[in-house]
Design an enzyme around this catalytic site. Structure first.
Site, short mmCIF file in Angstrom:
data_model
loop_
_atom_site.label_atom_id
_atom_site.label_comp_id
_atom_site.label_asym_id
_atom_site.label_seq_id
_atom_site.Cartn_x
_atom_site.Cartn_y
_atom_site.Cartn_z
N GLY A 109 1.38 -1.27 -0.40
CA GLY A 109 -0.11 -0.38 0.21
C GLY A 109 0.62 1.16 -0.13
O GLY A 109 1.30 0.62 -0.11
N PRO A 110 0.10 2.02 -0.14
CA PRO A 110 1.07 3.55 -0.23
C PRO A 110 1.94 3.92 1.31
O PRO A 110 1.57 3.62 2.42
CB PRO A 110 -0.55 4.46 -0.60
N PRO A 111 2.51 4.77 1.42
CA PRO A 111 3.25 5.28 2.34
C PRO A 111 2.06 5.90 3.38
O PRO A 111 1.36 6.25 3.57
CB PRO A 111 4.35 6.20 1.79
N GLY A 112 2.48 5.51 5.14
CA GLY A 112 2.00 6.00 5.89
C GLY A 112 0.14 5.53 6.63
O GLY A 112 -0.15 6.83 7.03
N GLY B 80 0.10 2.55 7.88
CA GLY B 80 -0.03 1.39 9.15
C GLY B 80 0.57 0.18 8.66
O GLY B 80 -0.01 -0.62 10.35
N LYS B 81 1.59 0.19 7.49
CA LYS B 81 1.88 -1.07 7.45
C LYS B 81 2.87 -1.73 8.44
O LYS B 81 3.15 -3.07 8.80
CB LYS B 81 2.27 -1.21 6.02
N THR B 82 4.15 -0.78 8.37
CA THR B 82 4.86 -1.17 9.70
C THR B 82 4.32 -0.89 11.26
O THR B 82 4.75 -2.10 12.08
CB THR B 82 6.26 -0.59 9.65
N SER C 224 -4.94 2.74 -18.41
CA SER C 224 -6.30 3.04 -17.61
C SER C 224 -6.72 4.81 -17.71
O SER C 224 -8.29 4.97 -17.65
CB SER C 224 -6.46 3.25 -15.85
N LYS D 58 -9.03 5.41 -6.73
CA LYS D 58 -9.56 6.14 -7.57
C LYS D 58 -10.84 7.30 -7.16
O LYS D 58 -11.05 8.11 -7.40
CB LYS D 58 -9.77 5.74 -8.69
#
Length: 991
Positions: free
Chosen positions: A555-558, A560-562, A943, A986
């Site tokens: 997913g995009p940064p920020g 909450g993956k980590t 797209s 999107k």
């Protein structure tokens, strides 16, 4: 043995008697042996007597007469040869008379060669020692106005000091041979060279000191010297033919002879060694030829005499200076053994110097200065006043005294430390021996082996193969010496083998309710991740055992993956270990180094097991899409074994070199762009897509998580649950059931209260958070939103403290309103002006013709962008036909896929226009220019196809598109709209 002017000059001739093998000497420090080896000591020897130097004084007529007698006696002794004839004596006498004539010149330019019959050496000889009958010392030496000059480095040469010198220039060596073989006595001038450090080569050695480029390179005062011995050496000879050879009066007595021209051609770097006897000081009048060799015109100094009794005060001063010089010499000799040896070498007899002669005493003191500066020594050489000369010599000796003191202090400190260290070492070794005899202490190896066995006894199950390796290594370790290199390698290997937690696992938490509560406590949303973890727990509870799993959060940064990975570890009750592989390009970081390398150590996986102390930790591999690759290997390929459930139960690290079971580990990876992960590696992971947050999600996250956390970090709030947990940590009893654990976790949900001294009205309203999300932080994650909230709370903390202390703040930091509430109205006072001022590029409705809003997906989340088209009408040519038409031009930094999509869209638009309005020839008569704004941002992907078709049809049919309409989808060549990904991102961008 030849005594000249009160000094002893020793020289040797080869003994012709059979069995004569003892060594002989030339001078106090030159020893020759019949084995053709020469030891030429660099120690300078001081020769004094009547006429030993022109500026020496204090010798009365009686001393001069005695010295003349000694010279005569020495000459008579020296002339005792085996094959001498009266004819040779007459030739030698005539040569002495000619040498003492002041009208003769001794330079290579003005010298006339003498016949070989009147010389004591031949041109073919590589070594020449002038016979004693041809040597003149002091005032007896001739006063040649023209001389060959030799520059010297580092320090000048003082009269009376027997000095060795090495010459490397071929032309200079040839000229010296001519001077020696010419029969004029072998006299030359020695002058100190200025700034010789500029002549240093790459090896920090002078290139050729006997070469000058400017007459000003030489000092104006030098020394008149005579060659006592010339040795020409060739380093390339294998049979030591370049060693020194002695020449007696008869050249036929030479044991070895060589052709100088042949040796010069064979040896690319010849050199010659000189032994010089300086006689008097000379002034440099002019440099006639820079050379090499250097020819100069000089004037000789007359003998300087100091007459006592003319000035009593001056006599007392000179006497005091002389006494101080002698006292300083005595002190330095007592402190410095090297200086004492120097004094002994320069004073072979007690009558070498006379303290009543200030000139001679000053020269003697200056010659003793080992590390004296060249300029200071030159000043002594140039000085004519006896008092000043003594004073300058005393300054040099004082420097030697200070250096000797410092050297003695350093030596004492080093000796003290060494003595203390040796004392401690001996006492320690004795103590070890005593304890070992009494059974109070074991050997270091026995202690280590006992520690290893004690550590292994703590593990519940050790694989049989690992146990065999450990026993074999400990058996080898017990027979190794402590000082061997293998000892440390084996010890390090055993340390790692015994620190891997074989069979040790942490207790799993199979309570789904507790796990869900922990996950919801730390993160908002992320339902897919939470559901996957709960499924993992449920399977483990039903099977009774938990196996590892490989998850990839993309997913995009920020978003909450980590941080979600750490919450998952807490929910499962596992240890947590994180390492980032972003930019990693060394396979050894994953699989370790070979034990043969210096400083070898295992990879991150084995380090993880040792650090956590369990075999089932949660391992977070961060930034897996940013792995590097270079000549040291491909870490992505090394991770294939680690992240493969069918292989990682026998994972082999290069350092451990034994199978290690890591199948019980839960691996979680994070990535921003899955397209950058290799296919085989991505195939081994279960991918969970994390979309960005929309406005309502961001508001909930900010209100429930970010604002309280920032308030606590800024000191405005206190987390009472943490304080209660700390107070009760020492009183809690061990929980036996998982239900009690869940109840304890529920009691510890965070509760926040304002800190002491903080106004009760201090708060951040929801309207301020909504403005932050809409006008400041439009990215997919909440990292930038957290930064803005931290900025607000820090400024609030500053205002609270300043009001409490009564301190004044700047206009930018001071509170503008009376209220402590941050709202949308005063938000700009804390975070500045809004970054975004409008939601859309085109505010009017409908949009201009040929412009449509499209939706795109990026690694940072969703984004809205406009597709702009513009028609370019061409004029008519002379025949009335339009120029151009039917072409498409694209701009906006599009990728290759997007450029192909524009061509497809143009074809589809032309075909669709022909169906709608066959009479419309817009695309035939007009050139189309298509642009995607924000040209600095790279764009790619298929797209935007349907958006491009709509924009071109809007332009051709002259019909606008609504401003609240956004489009996305790939179009085929026949006009079919294909499915695309990133719909959630999107959609959030459209909202």
């Amino acid at each position: 043995m030849l005594r000249v002017g009160g000094a002893i000059l020793a020289r040797s001739v080869y003994s012709r008697s059979a069995g004569s093998t003892h060594g002989r000497s030339i001078g106090p420090s030159v020893h020759l042996y019949e084995s053709k080896s020469v030891i030429l000591d660099q120690t300078r020897c001081f020769f004094f007597g009547s006429g030993s130097s022109d500026d020496s004084d204090g010798d009365d007529k009686k001393d001069g007469a005695n010295d003349n007698k000694k010279d005569k006696k020495a000459g008579d002794t020296k002339e005792e040869k085996k094959d001498d004839s009266s004819k040779e004596d007459e030739e030698a006498e005539s040569a002495d008379i000619s040498e003492q004539s002041a009208s003769l010149d001794n330079s290579s330019k003005y010298k006339k060669s003498r016949s070989s019959g009147s010389s004591y050496s031949t041109s073919g000889n590589s070594n020449v020692l002038l016979p004693a009958s041809r040597l003149g010392f002091g005032d007896q030496a001739p006063r040649y106005p023209h001389l060959m000059a030799i520059p010297v480095l580092s320090r000048p040469v003082f009269p009376g000091v027997l000095t060795p010198l090495t010459i490397t220039d071929k032309d200079t060596i040839k000229s010296l041979e001519k001077i020696v073989n010419g029969g004029s006595g072998g006299y030359l001038g020695l002058f100190l060279k200025k700034d010789h450090h500029n002549d240093m080569g790459k090896g920090l050695e002078p290139l050729k000191p006997e070469i000058i480029t400017d007459p000003s390179d030489l000092y104006k005062v030098g020394t008149f010297a005579q060659i006592q011995r010339l040795t020409k050496s060739n380093s390339g000879d294998e049979d030591d033919e370049d060693s020194a050879h002695l020449f007696t009066d008869n050249p036929s007595n030479t044991d070895h002879s060589m052709n100088s021209e042949e040796s010069e051609s064979e040896d690319p770097k010849p050199y010659a060694s000189l032994l010089l006897m300086p006689h008097r000081r000379i002034d440099l009048l002019s440099v006639d030829e820079v050379g090499p060799p250097i020819d100069v015109t000089v004037s000789h100094w007359d003998r300087l005499k100091y007459i006592r009794g003319e000035d009593s005060s001056r006599d007392d001063t000179i006497r005091a200076l002389s006494q101080e010089v002698l006292g300083t010499i005595r002190e330095v000799a007592q402190m410095n053994a090297l200086f004492k040896e120097q004094v002994v070498n320069l004073v072979p007899s007690s009558h070498m110097f006379d303290m009543n002669d200030p000139y001679r005493l000053a020269d003697f003191a200056a010659a003793l200065s080992i590390g004296g500066d060249a300029d200071d020594l030159q000043a002594v050489l140039e000085e004519k006043d006896p008092e000043l000369r003594l004073h300058k010599s005393l300054v040099l000796l004082s420097k030697e005294k200070e250096v000797s003191k410092l050297q003695r202090e350093i030596s004492a400190k080093v000796e003290e430390k060494m003595s203390e260290a040796q004392r401690k070492y001996f006492l320690t070794e004795q103590l070890k021996s005593i304890k070992k005899e009494l059974g109070m202490e074991k050997d270091d190896k026995e202690t280590l082996i006992e520690k290893y066995r004690k550590k292994l006894a703590e593990y519940p199950s050790i694989p049989e193969e690992i146990n065999e390796i450990i026993e074999s290594e400990m058996d080898k370790f017990s027979h190794l010496e402590k000082n061997s290199a293998e000892f440390n390698i084996t010890r390090t290997y055993l340390d790692w083998l015994t620190n891997i937690p074989w069979g040790v696992v942490t207790t799993e938490n199979f309570n789904i309710t507790s796990a869900r509560r922990i996950l919801d406590r730390d993160h908002y949303g992320m339902d897919e991740v939470k559901e996957t973890i709960l499924q993992f727990i449920a399977v483990g509870k039903l099977k009774g055992s938990v196996q590892g799993k490989i998850l990839c959060l993309a997913g995009p940064p920020g978003v909450g993956k980590t941080s979600i990975a750490e919450s998952v570890a807490a929910a499962l009750g596992r240890k947590f270990y994180r390492f980032s592989v972003g930019g990693m390009s060394d396979v050894s970081e994953i699989k370790g180094h070979r034990r043969t390398y210096v400083g070898a150590m295992p990879g991150k996986i084995i380090q993880c097991l040792k650090s956590t102390g369990s075999s089932n930790p949660l391992v977070l591999i961060d930034e897996i899409d940013k792995l590097g690759r270079d000549h040291r290997g491909d870490p992505a390929s090394a991770l294939l074994e680690v992240l493969d459930p069918s292989q990682n139960h026998t994972f082999r690290d290069h350092f451990i070199d034994a199978p290690v079971d890591i199948s019980k580990c839960l691996f979680m990876c994070t990535a921003n762009d899955l397209g950058r992960i290799s296919g085989p590696l991505l195939d081994r992971m279960e991918v969970i897509q994390l979309s960005g947050y929309d406005v309502p999600d961001k508001l909930e996250i900010a209100e429930k998580y970010l604002v309280p956390k920032s308030m606590v970090n800024s000191g405005l709030m206190i987390d009472e649950s943490e304080a209660t947990k700390d107070d009760e940590s020492g009183k809690e009893e061990k929980q036996e059931s998982q239900d009690e654990v869940a109840e304890a976790d529920q009691d510890r949900l965070p509760t926040y209260t304002l800190a002491e001294g903080v106004p009760d009205a201090l708060s951040i309203e929801k309207s301020a958070l909504e403005s932050l999300v809409r006008w400041y932080c439009r990215e997919a994650g909440v990292r930038n939103l957290q930064k803005k909230i931290d900025k607000i709370t820090r400024l609030l903390s500053l205002q609270v403290v300043a009001e409490e202390e009564g301190a004044s703040l700047t206009d930018k930091s001071s509170r503008k309103s009376e209220s402590w509430t941050v709202s949308s109205d005063n938000l700009h006072e804390y975070v500045g002006k809004p970054i975004f001022t409008s939601d859309r590029l085109y505010e009017k409705d409908p949009l201009p013709h040929g412009i449509v809003m499209g939706l795109a997906w990026t690694s940072m989340g969703g984004s809205a962008l406009y597709i702009e088209t513009q028609g370019i009408a061409r004029g008519l040519d002379s025949e009335g036909k339009r120029r151009g038409g039917g072409t498409l031009k694209t701009t906006g930094q599009m990728g290759d896929v997007m450029k192909e999509s524009t061509q497809i869209a143009y074809t589809v638009a032309r075909a669709r226009l022909a169906e709608i309005d066959p009479s419309n020839s817009y695309f035939d008569d007009t050139d189309i220019h298509m642009h995607v704004p924000e040209g600095a941002t790279p764009k790619d992907g298929p797209s935007a196809g349907i958006t491009m078709v709509t924009a071109m049809l809007s332009l051709a049919t002259d019909k606008p598109i609504k401003s609240d309409l956004a489009m996305t989808g790939e179009v085929s060549l026949t006009g079919k709209v294909l499915a695309v990904g990133g719909i959630k991102e999107k959609t959030m961008a459209a909202r």
